[in-house]
Design an enzyme around this catalytic site. Structure first.
Site, PDB file in Angstrom:
ATOM      1  N   LYS A   1       0.657  -1.215   0.317  1.00  0.00           N
ATOM      2  CA  LYS A   1       0.080  -0.089   0.045  1.00  0.00           C
ATOM      3  C   LYS A   1       0.768   1.353  -0.156  1.00  0.00           C
ATOM      4  O   LYS A   1       2.084   1.201   0.038  1.00  0.00           O
ATOM      5  CB  LYS A   1      -0.941   0.019   1.212  1.00  0.00           C
ATOM      6  CG  LYS A   1      -1.869  -1.304   1.000  1.00  0.00           C
ATOM      7  CD  LYS A   1      -3.146  -1.145   1.984  1.00  0.00           C
ATOM      8  CE  LYS A   1      -3.022  -1.518   3.389  1.00  0.00           C
ATOM      9  NZ  LYS A   1      -4.179  -2.003   4.004  1.00  0.00           N
TER      10      LYS A   1
ATOM     11  N   TYR B   1     -12.550  -2.653  -1.994  1.00  0.00           N
ATOM     12  CA  TYR B   1     -13.026  -2.317  -0.676  1.00  0.00           C
ATOM     13  C   TYR B   1     -14.772  -2.367  -0.366  1.00  0.00           C
ATOM     14  O   TYR B   1     -15.048  -1.778   0.749  1.00  0.00           O
ATOM     15  CB  TYR B   1     -12.223  -1.159   0.064  1.00  0.00           C
ATOM     16  CG  TYR B   1     -10.927  -1.344   0.416  1.00  0.00           C
ATOM     17  CD1 TYR B   1     -10.480  -2.558   1.214  1.00  0.00           C
ATOM     18  CD2 TYR B   1      -9.987  -0.382   0.116  1.00  0.00           C
ATOM     19  CE1 TYR B   1      -9.263  -2.602   1.743  1.00  0.00           C
ATOM     20  CE2 TYR B   1      -8.568  -0.771   0.617  1.00  0.00           C
ATOM     21  CZ  TYR B   1      -8.175  -1.968   1.220  1.00  0.00           C
ATOM     22  OH  TYR B   1      -6.836  -2.063   1.661  1.00  0.00           O
TER      23      TYR B   1
ATOM     24  N   ASN C   1      -1.063  -0.057   7.777  1.00  0.00           N
ATOM     25  CA  ASN C   1      -0.603  -1.395   8.108  1.00  0.00           C
ATOM     26  C   ASN C   1       0.051  -1.946   6.688  1.00  0.00           C
ATOM     27  O   ASN C   1       0.120  -3.037   6.635  1.00  0.00           O
ATOM     28  CB  ASN C   1      -1.823  -2.114   8.597  1.00  0.00           C
ATOM     29  CG  ASN C   1      -2.528  -2.432   7.720  1.00  0.00           C
ATOM     30  OD1 ASN C   1      -2.864  -1.751   6.612  1.00  0.00           O
ATOM     31  ND2 ASN C   1      -3.866  -3.230   8.061  1.00  0.00           N
TER      32      ASN C   1
ATOM     33  N   HIS D   1      -1.956  -5.253   1.698  1.00  0.00           N
ATOM     34  CA  HIS D   1      -3.209  -5.980   1.613  1.00  0.00           C
ATOM     35  C   HIS D   1      -2.893  -7.283   1.239  1.00  0.00           C
ATOM     36  O   HIS D   1      -1.992  -7.644   0.350  1.00  0.00           O
ATOM     37  CB  HIS D   1      -4.053  -5.221   0.645  1.00  0.00           C
ATOM     38  CG  HIS D   1      -5.467  -6.131   0.256  1.00  0.00           C
ATOM     39  ND1 HIS D   1      -6.409  -6.060   1.178  1.00  0.00           N
ATOM     40  CD2 HIS D   1      -5.404  -7.137  -0.626  1.00  0.00           C
ATOM     41  CE1 HIS D   1      -7.126  -7.081   0.654  1.00  0.00           C
ATOM     42  NE2 HIS D   1      -6.736  -7.711  -0.561  1.00  0.00           N
TER      43      HIS D   1
ATOM     44  N   GLU E   1     -10.044 -11.168  -6.348  1.00  0.00           N
ATOM     45  CA  GLU E   1      -9.210  -9.931  -6.348  1.00  0.00           C
ATOM     46  C   GLU E   1      -8.226 -10.225  -7.203  1.00  0.00           C
ATOM     47  O   GLU E   1      -7.954  -8.894  -7.902  1.00  0.00           O
ATOM     48  CB  GLU E   1      -8.517  -9.732  -5.072  1.00  0.00           C
ATOM     49  CG  GLU E   1      -9.533  -9.455  -3.991  1.00  0.00           C
ATOM     50  CD  GLU E   1      -8.966  -9.364  -2.624  1.00  0.00           C
ATOM     51  OE1 GLU E   1      -9.983  -8.518  -1.512  1.00  0.00           O
ATOM     52  OE2 GLU E   1      -7.910  -9.637  -2.065  1.00  0.00           O
TER      53      GLU E   1
HETATM   54  P1  DAT Z   1      -7.164  -6.900   6.303  1.00  0.00           P
HETATM   55  O1  DAT Z   1      -6.180  -5.621   5.561  1.00  0.00           O
HETATM   56  O2  DAT Z   1      -5.833  -7.348   7.306  1.00  0.00           O
HETATM   57  O3  DAT Z   1      -7.634  -7.930   5.223  1.00  0.00           O
HETATM   58  P2  DAT Z   1      -9.645  -5.833   6.691  1.00  0.00           P
HETATM   59  O4  DAT Z   1     -10.205  -6.349   5.538  1.00  0.00           O
HETATM   60  O5  DAT Z   1     -10.264  -6.148   7.954  1.00  0.00           O
HETATM   61  O6  DAT Z   1      -7.874  -6.260   7.321  1.00  0.00           O
HETATM   62  O7  DAT Z   1      -9.533  -4.238   6.758  1.00  0.00           O
HETATM   63  C1  DAT Z   1      -9.233  -3.578   5.308  1.00  0.00           C
HETATM   64  C2  DAT Z   1      -8.266  -2.481   5.726  1.00  0.00           C
HETATM   65  O8  DAT Z   1      -8.888  -1.537   6.404  1.00  0.00           O
HETATM   66  C3  DAT Z   1      -7.152  -2.941   6.955  1.00  0.00           C
HETATM   67  O9  DAT Z   1      -6.125  -3.405   6.431  1.00  0.00           O
HETATM   68  C4  DAT Z   1      -6.996  -1.511   7.584  1.00  0.00           C
HETATM   69  C5  DAT Z   1      -8.519  -0.887   7.661  1.00  0.00           C
HETATM   70  N1  DAT Z   1      -8.938  -1.043   8.993  1.00  0.00           N
HETATM   71  C6  DAT Z   1      -9.724  -2.113   9.156  1.00  0.00           C
HETATM   72  N2  DAT Z   1     -10.295  -1.879  10.461  1.00  0.00           N
HETATM   73  C7  DAT Z   1     -10.046  -0.930  10.658  1.00  0.00           C
HETATM   74  C8  DAT Z   1     -10.183   0.070  11.985  1.00  0.00           C
HETATM   75  N3  DAT Z   1     -10.814  -0.389  13.009  1.00  0.00           N
HETATM   76  N4  DAT Z   1      -9.878   1.270  11.800  1.00  0.00           N
HETATM   77  C9  DAT Z   1      -9.217   1.833  10.918  1.00  0.00           C
HETATM   78  N5  DAT Z   1      -8.736   1.391   9.678  1.00  0.00           N
HETATM   79  C10 DAT Z   1      -9.226  -0.162   9.711  1.00  0.00           C
HETATM   80 MG    MG Z   2      -9.348  -7.811   4.230  1.00  0.00          MG
END
Ligand code: DAT
Ligand code: MG
Length: 152
Positions: free
Chosen positions: A9, A49, A112, A115, A126
């Site tokens: 990212k 997303y 973080n 992805h 995806e």
């Molecule tokens: P991942 O990227 O580990 O699959 P996810 O699909 O639950 O996680 O969420 C997508 C992204 O959204 C994640 O990498 C960072 C952001 N995100 C998720 N939960 C969040 C939160 N509670 N606050 C802020 N950003 C968040």
């Molecule tokens: Mg995810």
């Protein structure tokens, strides 16, 4: 054989971690099938997303992923989805296992770094969303039979 999308990212690209991500996935034994460096359109970000639309962090997430270029990759291998998510670490860097990328380089969930697809079906979907079929390379590696138990 499973496939996963992996994105470095904008924060990962800006911090010079593209090589680190490639290196960790190569070292793990996964096989690269596609890679491209691009600026993410709002349309692609929203499709990618879609499951998070309406959540409090959604607007920030779209802004983050479209803020600067990303490195998009497709990787494959047995158990590729679980292996890659383990290499990346938990979504929240402070919950990520020591030695994982998000642990080693991250602090905040909104920065973080990467992805990775969360299930084999998600990986298929995806990879198709991010890559045209002619951007994916089907190939055999000389070492495949030493990494994949069933490489035929
Ligand atoms: P991942 O990227 O580990 O699959 P996810 O699909 O639950 O996680 O969420 C997508 C992204 O959204 C994640 O990498 C960072 C952001 N995100 C998720 N939960 C969040 C939160 N509670 N606050 C802020 N950003 C968040
Ligand atoms: Mg995810």
């Amino acid at each position: 054989m499973e496939r996963s999308l992996v994105l470095v990212k904008p924060d990962g690209v800006q911090r010079g971690l593209v090589g680190e991500v490639f290196s960790r996935l190569e070292r793990r034994g996964l096989r690269l099938v596609g890679a491209k460096f691009l600026e993410v359109s709002k349309d692609l970000a929203k499709k990618h997303y879609a499951e998070h639309e309406g959540k409090p962090f959604y607007d920030g997430l779209i802004k983050y992923i479209t803020s600067s270029p990303v490195m998009a990759m497709a990787w494959e291998g047995p158990n590729a989805v679980a292996a890659i998510r383990q290499t990346m670490g938990s979504t929240r860097p402070t919950e990520a296992a020591p030695g994982s990328l998000r642990h080693d380089f991250g602090l905040e969930v909104g920065r973080n770094l990467t992805h990775a697809s969360d299930a084999p079906e998600t990986g298929e979907r995806e990879v198709k969303l991010w890559f045209d079929s002619d951007e994916l390379v089907e190939w055999e590696r000389a070492i495949d039979r030493w990494v994949f138990e069933d490489s035929d």
